[in-house]
Design an enzyme around this catalytic site. Sequence first.
Site, PDB file in Angstrom:
ATOM      1  N   LEU A  90       3.845  -9.539   0.922  1.00  0.00           N
ATOM      2  CA  LEU A  90       3.426 -10.644   1.769  1.00  0.00           C
ATOM      3  C   LEU A  90       1.940 -10.951   1.650  1.00  0.00           C
ATOM      4  O   LEU A  90       1.511 -12.081   1.873  1.00  0.00           O
ATOM      5  CB  LEU A  90       3.750 -10.331   3.233  1.00  0.00           C
ATOM      6  CG  LEU A  90       5.230 -10.280   3.613  1.00  0.00           C
ATOM      7  CD1 LEU A  90       5.384  -9.789   5.048  1.00  0.00           C
ATOM      8  CD2 LEU A  90       5.879 -11.643   3.447  1.00  0.00           C
ATOM      9  N   GLY A  91       1.128  -9.932   1.342  1.00  0.00           N
ATOM     10  CA  GLY A  91      -0.304 -10.169   1.268  1.00  0.00           C
ATOM     11  C   GLY A  91      -1.082  -8.914   0.974  1.00  0.00           C
ATOM     12  O   GLY A  91      -0.510  -7.832   0.800  1.00  0.00           O
ATOM     13  N   PHE A  92      -2.400  -9.047   0.899  1.00  0.00           N
ATOM     14  CA  PHE A  92      -3.263  -7.918   0.561  1.00  0.00           C
ATOM     15  C   PHE A  92      -4.632  -8.119   1.185  1.00  0.00           C
ATOM     16  O   PHE A  92      -4.999  -9.216   1.607  1.00  0.00           O
ATOM     17  CB  PHE A  92      -3.414  -7.791  -0.957  1.00  0.00           C
ATOM     18  CG  PHE A  92      -4.194  -8.928  -1.579  1.00  0.00           C
ATOM     19  CD1 PHE A  92      -5.548  -8.791  -1.842  1.00  0.00           C
ATOM     20  CD2 PHE A  92      -3.586 -10.135  -1.880  1.00  0.00           C
ATOM     21  CE1 PHE A  92      -6.279  -9.836  -2.392  1.00  0.00           C
ATOM     22  CE2 PHE A  92      -4.304 -11.188  -2.432  1.00  0.00           C
ATOM     23  CZ  PHE A  92      -5.647 -11.042  -2.683  1.00  0.00           C
ATOM     24  N   GLY A  93      -5.371  -7.032   1.269  1.00  0.00           N
ATOM     25  CA  GLY A  93      -6.730  -7.077   1.773  1.00  0.00           C
ATOM     26  C   GLY A  93      -7.536  -5.940   1.189  1.00  0.00           C
ATOM     27  O   GLY A  93      -7.051  -5.174   0.346  1.00  0.00           O
ATOM     28  N   ALA A  94      -8.771  -5.801   1.663  1.00  0.00           N
ATOM     29  CA  ALA A  94      -9.653  -4.770   1.134  1.00  0.00           C
ATOM     30  C   ALA A  94      -9.188  -3.374   1.491  1.00  0.00           C
ATOM     31  O   ALA A  94      -9.485  -2.416   0.788  1.00  0.00           O
ATOM     32  CB  ALA A  94     -11.071  -4.990   1.653  1.00  0.00           C
ATOM     33  N   SER A 144      -5.753  -2.718   2.758  1.00  0.00           N
ATOM     34  CA  SER A 144      -4.308  -2.540   2.876  1.00  0.00           C
ATOM     35  C   SER A 144      -3.557  -3.607   2.092  1.00  0.00           C
ATOM     36  O   SER A 144      -4.130  -4.627   1.683  1.00  0.00           O
ATOM     37  CB  SER A 144      -3.881  -2.606   4.348  1.00  0.00           C
ATOM     38  OG  SER A 144      -4.156  -3.893   4.876  1.00  0.00           O
ATOM     39  N   THR A 145      -2.264  -3.364   1.902  1.00  0.00           N
ATOM     40  CA  THR A 145      -1.339  -4.376   1.416  1.00  0.00           C
ATOM     41  C   THR A 145      -0.214  -4.491   2.437  1.00  0.00           C
ATOM     42  O   THR A 145       0.093  -3.539   3.153  1.00  0.00           O
ATOM     43  CB  THR A 145      -0.757  -4.022   0.039  1.00  0.00           C
ATOM     44  OG1 THR A 145      -0.245  -2.680   0.077  1.00  0.00           O
ATOM     45  CG2 THR A 145      -1.818  -4.125  -1.045  1.00  0.00           C
ATOM     46  N   ASP A 184      13.768 -17.039  13.583  1.00  0.00           N
ATOM     47  CA  ASP A 184      14.862 -17.347  12.672  1.00  0.00           C
ATOM     48  C   ASP A 184      14.853 -16.367  11.491  1.00  0.00           C
ATOM     49  O   ASP A 184      14.012 -16.468  10.602  1.00  0.00           O
ATOM     50  CB  ASP A 184      14.715 -18.789  12.176  1.00  0.00           C
ATOM     51  CG  ASP A 184      15.800 -19.195  11.208  1.00  0.00           C
ATOM     52  OD1 ASP A 184      16.778 -18.443  11.059  1.00  0.00           O
ATOM     53  OD2 ASP A 184      15.673 -20.273  10.593  1.00  0.00           O
TER      54      ASP A 184
END
Length: 396
Positions: A34-38, A40-41, A190
């Site tokens: 879904l996403g990533f950061g410095a 964590s993922t 939903d």
Amino acid sequence: MVEEENIPGYVAARYYPTRIGEILKDRYQVVGKLGFGASSTVWLARDMDRRRYVALKIFIKSASMGQQLDDELRIYKRIAVSQRHPGHEYVRSLLDSFDIDGPEDKHRCLVHPPLWESVLAFLFRNPIRRLPTPVLAVTLHRLFLALDYLHTECKIIHTGIKFSPNLYFYSLLIILSDIKADNLMFGISDDSVFTDFEETELQDPCPRKEVDGRVIYISRNLRMPKQLGAPILCDFGSAVFGDEEHSEDIQPDIYRAPEVILEVPWTYSVDVWNAGCMIWDLFEGGSLFSGQDSEFQRYRSRAHLAEMICLLGPPPPSLLARGKSTPKFFSEDGEFCAGVSVQGHTPLQERETSLEGQEKEKFLRLVRKMLQWEPEKRSSAKELEQDEWVQNEIHK
């Protein structure tokens, strides 16, 4: 370079090498990224025990995160204590947490209910970069309920700061958690949004890159739900307990409250100041303050204070008397003497351009309740939830 590889100071070995299809804790099967950061993922996963979808936030190596991981768990435990308050449902809950053994170290994983996208991302769907009035009103109403729950029931201040000197090899990362548009995420009622995500990943796998046996996946967006759920306040990685005294330097530059700049001990009302500044980002298409110093060509506290004086008038002597840093910016007589000029007074009504007449006056009264020099004069989250403009808009 793709995804987290673009982050300055990126070190692949700090991240857990998650693979789509992998099962964690004998329970959570990873469906897609879904996403990533410095630090964590984030992954969508199936909870095979409960037959539901969950979001997995997998942090970089625990040794790199220090005390922050345990502090965040302490915050979530306190959040879970009381669930009768109406604001509880607008605060992101923690379903589970566990550690994963990685190639070099453990990795903490937090399990949350999955959400859609942030208010900030939603904002960019609008060409004029402004939230419609009804959406803003609902967002603020739910935010005030969430903050009232945190402040009164949980004794938690959302805004905070943690320094993680070991996170990057070459740089010091400052992790900030505050009241801003990308820390508010819309819920989803939903489940077909998640089943569609999983089916799409099976039929058309996302692009990926393999380096030294590790796979870096490209994040996949969730489709637009048929109906948006309520906005949820997220990210408690640097929240702090409000029943302790605080005087640390906190908040992103443009959201810094007067008491933070002047080094006056701060408390729950910093969240209220943050929310007041955020409204401008969401509704007016620009930030209320910039703090850009023309001499240094970057943010400086003195420039920020000059902007506050321009908007709010001079700070009261009672506030200045409490600030450790007051002598840096003000004379003994309370005159601003920090080496930058204060432009002519520009009141809020001249800055607001989206509304007219009585609706504009009611809206500005709401903002003024939050943007007060003195922390004690700002309205509480509970009072703001009952504000006339907010209540009128959500009941139209």
